[in-house]
Motif scaffolding. Structure first.
Motif, PDB file in Angstrom:
ATOM      1  N   MET A  75      34.954  55.057  37.852  1.00 11.21           N
ATOM      2  CA  MET A  75      35.452  54.155  38.888  1.00 11.21           C
ATOM      3  C   MET A  75      34.327  53.298  39.467  1.00 11.21           C
ATOM      4  SD  MET A  75      38.224  56.469  40.959  1.00 11.21           S
ATOM      5  CE  MET A  75      38.473  55.185  42.184  1.00 11.21           C
ATOM      6  N   GLY A  76      33.098  53.718  39.233  1.00 10.08           N
ATOM      7  CA  GLY A  76      31.950  52.927  39.666  1.00 10.08           C
ATOM      8  C   GLY A  76      31.894  51.552  39.035  1.00 10.08           C
ATOM      9  N   LEU A  77      32.650  51.353  37.964  1.00 10.07           N
ATOM     10  CA  LEU A  77      32.713  50.036  37.312  1.00 10.07           C
ATOM     11  C   LEU A  77      33.508  49.012  38.117  1.00 10.07           C
ATOM     12  CD1 LEU A  77      33.459  51.105  33.618  1.00 10.07           C
ATOM     13  CD2 LEU A  77      31.353  50.063  34.438  1.00 10.07           C
ATOM     14  N   LEU A  78      34.379  49.485  39.006  1.00  5.24           N
ATOM     15  CA  LEU A  78      35.331  48.584  39.659  1.00  5.24           C
ATOM     16  C   LEU A  78      34.689  47.399  40.387  1.00  5.24           C
ATOM     17  CD1 LEU A  78      38.026  51.102  40.982  1.00  5.24           C
ATOM     18  CD2 LEU A  78      38.226  49.481  39.083  1.00  5.24           C
ATOM     19  N   PRO A  79      33.674  47.610  41.249  1.00  7.47           N
ATOM     20  CA  PRO A  79      33.089  46.446  41.930  1.00  7.47           C
ATOM     21  C   PRO A  79      32.540  45.403  40.966  1.00  7.47           C
ATOM     22  CG  PRO A  79      32.441  48.457  43.037  1.00  7.47           C
ATOM     23  CD  PRO A  79      33.105  48.871  41.745  1.00  7.47           C
ATOM     24  N   MET A  80      31.838  45.856  39.928  1.00  6.56           N
ATOM     25  CA  MET A  80      31.283  44.919  38.956  1.00  6.56           C
ATOM     26  C   MET A  80      32.365  44.184  38.192  1.00  6.56           C
ATOM     27  SD  MET A  80      30.599  44.347  35.524  1.00  6.56           S
ATOM     28  CE  MET A  80      30.861  45.942  34.799  1.00  6.56           C
ATOM     29  N   LEU A  81      33.432  44.895  37.785  1.00  6.24           N
ATOM     30  CA  LEU A  81      34.515  44.263  37.037  1.00  6.24           C
ATOM     31  C   LEU A  81      35.245  43.227  37.888  1.00  6.24           C
ATOM     32  CD1 LEU A  81      36.028  47.337  35.150  1.00  6.24           C
ATOM     33  CD2 LEU A  81      34.638  45.490  34.176  1.00  6.24           C
ATOM     34  N   LEU A  82      35.488  43.555  39.142  1.00  4.23           N
ATOM     35  CA  LEU A  82      36.163  42.605  40.030  1.00  4.23           C
ATOM     36  C   LEU A  82      35.305  41.364  40.254  1.00  4.23           C
ATOM     37  CD1 LEU A  82      37.660  45.085  42.659  1.00  4.23           C
ATOM     38  CD2 LEU A  82      38.931  43.734  40.980  1.00  4.23           C
ATOM     39  N   TYR A  83      34.033  41.579  40.554  1.00  5.40           N
ATOM     40  CA  TYR A  83      33.144  40.434  40.766  1.00  5.40           C
ATOM     41  C   TYR A  83      32.964  39.651  39.472  1.00  5.40           C
ATOM     42  CZ  TYR A  83      29.116  37.567  41.833  1.00  5.40           C
ATOM     43  OH  TYR A  83      28.286  36.489  42.004  1.00  5.40           O
ATOM     44  N   GLY A  84      32.808  40.360  38.354  1.00  9.82           N
ATOM     45  CA  GLY A  84      32.610  39.690  37.075  1.00  9.82           C
ATOM     46  C   GLY A  84      33.766  38.776  36.720  1.00  9.82           C
ATOM     47  N   ALA A  85      34.992  39.221  37.004  1.00  4.51           N
ATOM     48  CA  ALA A  85      36.162  38.388  36.722  1.00  4.51           C
ATOM     49  C   ALA A  85      36.142  37.117  37.566  1.00  4.51           C
ATOM     50  CB  ALA A  85      37.438  39.185  36.981  1.00  4.51           C
ATOM     51  N   VAL A  86      35.783  37.261  38.848  1.00  8.11           N
ATOM     52  CA  VAL A  86      35.711  36.090  39.732  1.00  8.11           C
ATOM     53  C   VAL A  86      34.590  35.154  39.283  1.00  8.11           C
ATOM     54  CG1 VAL A  86      35.228  35.317  42.095  1.00  8.11           C
ATOM     55  CG2 VAL A  86      36.699  37.307  41.705  1.00  8.11           C
ATOM     56  N   TYR A  87      33.420  35.725  38.969  1.00 12.16           N
ATOM     57  CA  TYR A  87      32.274  34.916  38.554  1.00 12.16           C
ATOM     58  C   TYR A  87      32.584  34.143  37.270  1.00 12.16           C
ATOM     59  CZ  TYR A  87      27.413  33.681  37.516  1.00 12.16           C
ATOM     60  OH  TYR A  87      26.253  32.991  37.260  1.00 12.16           O
ATOM     61  N   LEU A  88      33.189  34.815  36.305  1.00  6.97           N
ATOM     62  CA  LEU A  88      33.526  34.167  35.044  1.00  6.97           C
ATOM     63  C   LEU A  88      34.489  33.005  35.276  1.00  6.97           C
ATOM     64  CD1 LEU A  88      33.346  34.144  31.942  1.00  6.97           C
ATOM     65  CD2 LEU A  88      35.252  35.759  31.902  1.00  6.97           C
ATOM     66  N   TYR A  89      35.504  33.238  36.110  1.00  7.32           N
ATOM     67  CA  TYR A  89      36.460  32.169  36.401  1.00  7.32           C
ATOM     68  C   TYR A  89      35.781  31.001  37.106  1.00  7.32           C
ATOM     69  CZ  TYR A  89      40.104  29.547  38.743  1.00  7.32           C
ATOM     70  OH  TYR A  89      40.887  28.522  39.216  1.00  7.32           O
ATOM     71  N   LYS A  90      34.980  31.292  38.131  1.00  8.77           N
ATOM     72  CA  LYS A  90      34.384  30.226  38.932  1.00  8.77           C
ATOM     73  C   LYS A  90      33.330  29.436  38.160  1.00  8.77           C
ATOM     74  CE  LYS A  90      34.991  29.538  42.825  1.00  8.77           C
ATOM     75  NZ  LYS A  90      35.920  28.592  43.490  1.00  8.77           N
ATOM     76  N   VAL A  91      32.664  30.067  37.213  1.00  3.59           N
ATOM     77  CA  VAL A  91      31.626  29.383  36.439  1.00  3.59           C
ATOM     78  C   VAL A  91      32.204  28.664  35.230  1.00  3.59           C
ATOM     79  CG1 VAL A  91      29.573  29.748  34.990  1.00  3.59           C
ATOM     80  CG2 VAL A  91      29.756  30.879  37.214  1.00  3.59           C
ATOM     81  N   MET A  92      33.216  29.264  34.591  1.00  6.29           N
ATOM     82  CA  MET A  92      33.693  28.747  33.314  1.00  6.29           C
ATOM     83  C   MET A  92      35.036  28.027  33.382  1.00  6.29           C
ATOM     84  SD  MET A  92      31.454  29.410  30.981  1.00  6.29           S
ATOM     85  CE  MET A  92      32.496  29.095  29.567  1.00  6.29           C
ATOM     86  N   PHE A  93      35.958  28.516  34.180  1.00  7.97           N
ATOM     87  CA  PHE A  93      37.337  28.074  34.039  1.00  7.97           C
ATOM     88  C   PHE A  93      37.942  27.412  35.274  1.00  7.97           C
ATOM     89  CE2 PHE A  93      36.805  31.898  31.292  1.00  7.97           C
ATOM     90  CZ  PHE A  93      36.820  31.223  30.070  1.00  7.97           C
TER      91      PHE A  93
END
Length: 199
Positions: A138-156
């Motif tokens: 479950m320690g992955l959750l913060p990184m996965l949530l932020y990573g999804a936002v970062y990917l969208y905001k930078v790429m899409f």
């Protein structure tokens, strides 16, 4: 051990509050926009999560009753700031200006180095308890949530609403490699914490 945990967590919470408050000051005046902009960075978000969890842990230790929820919050915060520390150590330091910039320049000294180390040491030495492998991941959750936002905001995101690729994860169009690397790295951190907590 309980007293040491209370003291360290209090330091984490107070230091984080001071640093976040200072983000809202620019050139000697209050600047709300400047403060809010800082929350685009995983460094800031991970330290805020760690600070909130530290407050909860300190209160739990004072009361003599640290719930599983509080323990998991401290775990999530610790994994997040450990990921921040290791990202600077293994990626940002070597590729974007060196360690003096990323570890010792202004508030980075705390958010990239001291804060993560305090959280890591207090969790591993003073607060750890056994947890299942599933709970550890479950320690992955913060990184996965932020990573999804970062990917969208930078790429899409629409062009006028995009973020600058300030972490350089899409350099030369290599964002898929960066995504795999971050997930793999965060997973390894979770596994290591799981092993430490099982000792």
């Amino acid at each position: 051990m309980r007293t040491a945990s209370i003291v360290i967590n209090a330091i984490i919470f107070i230091a984080t509050c001071i640093i976040v408050l200072l983000y809202f000051r620019k050139d000697g005046v209050w600047d709300i926009e400047n403060g809010l902009k800082q929350f685009r960075f995983f460094t800031v978000l991970s330290n805020c999560l760690s600070g909130i969890a530290a407050l909860m842990m300190a209160i739990g230790q004072i009361r003599g009753d640290v719930s599983q929820f509080v323990f998991m919050m401290k775990y999530l915060g610790t994994v997040s700031v450990t990921l921040t520390f290791l990202t600077v150590l293994l990626f940002l330091g070597p590729t974007q200006g060196g360690y003096a910039k990323w570890f010792f320049d202004g508030d980075f000294f705390y958010t990239h180095l001291i804060g993560p180390l305090l959280a890591l040491l207090s969790f591993c030495l003073l607060e750890r308890r056994k947890m299942s492998f599933g709970s550890a991941m479950m320690g992955l959750l913060p990184m996965l949530l932020y990573g999804a936002v970062y990917l969208y905001k930078v790429m899409f995101a629409p062009e006028n609403r995009r973020w600058e690729d300030f972490y350089g994860f899409n350099k030369a169009g290599k964002w898929p490699i960066a995504c795999v690397g971050m997930v793999a790295g965060a997973s390894l951190i979770c596994v290591l914490f799981w092993r430490v907590c099982g000792m």
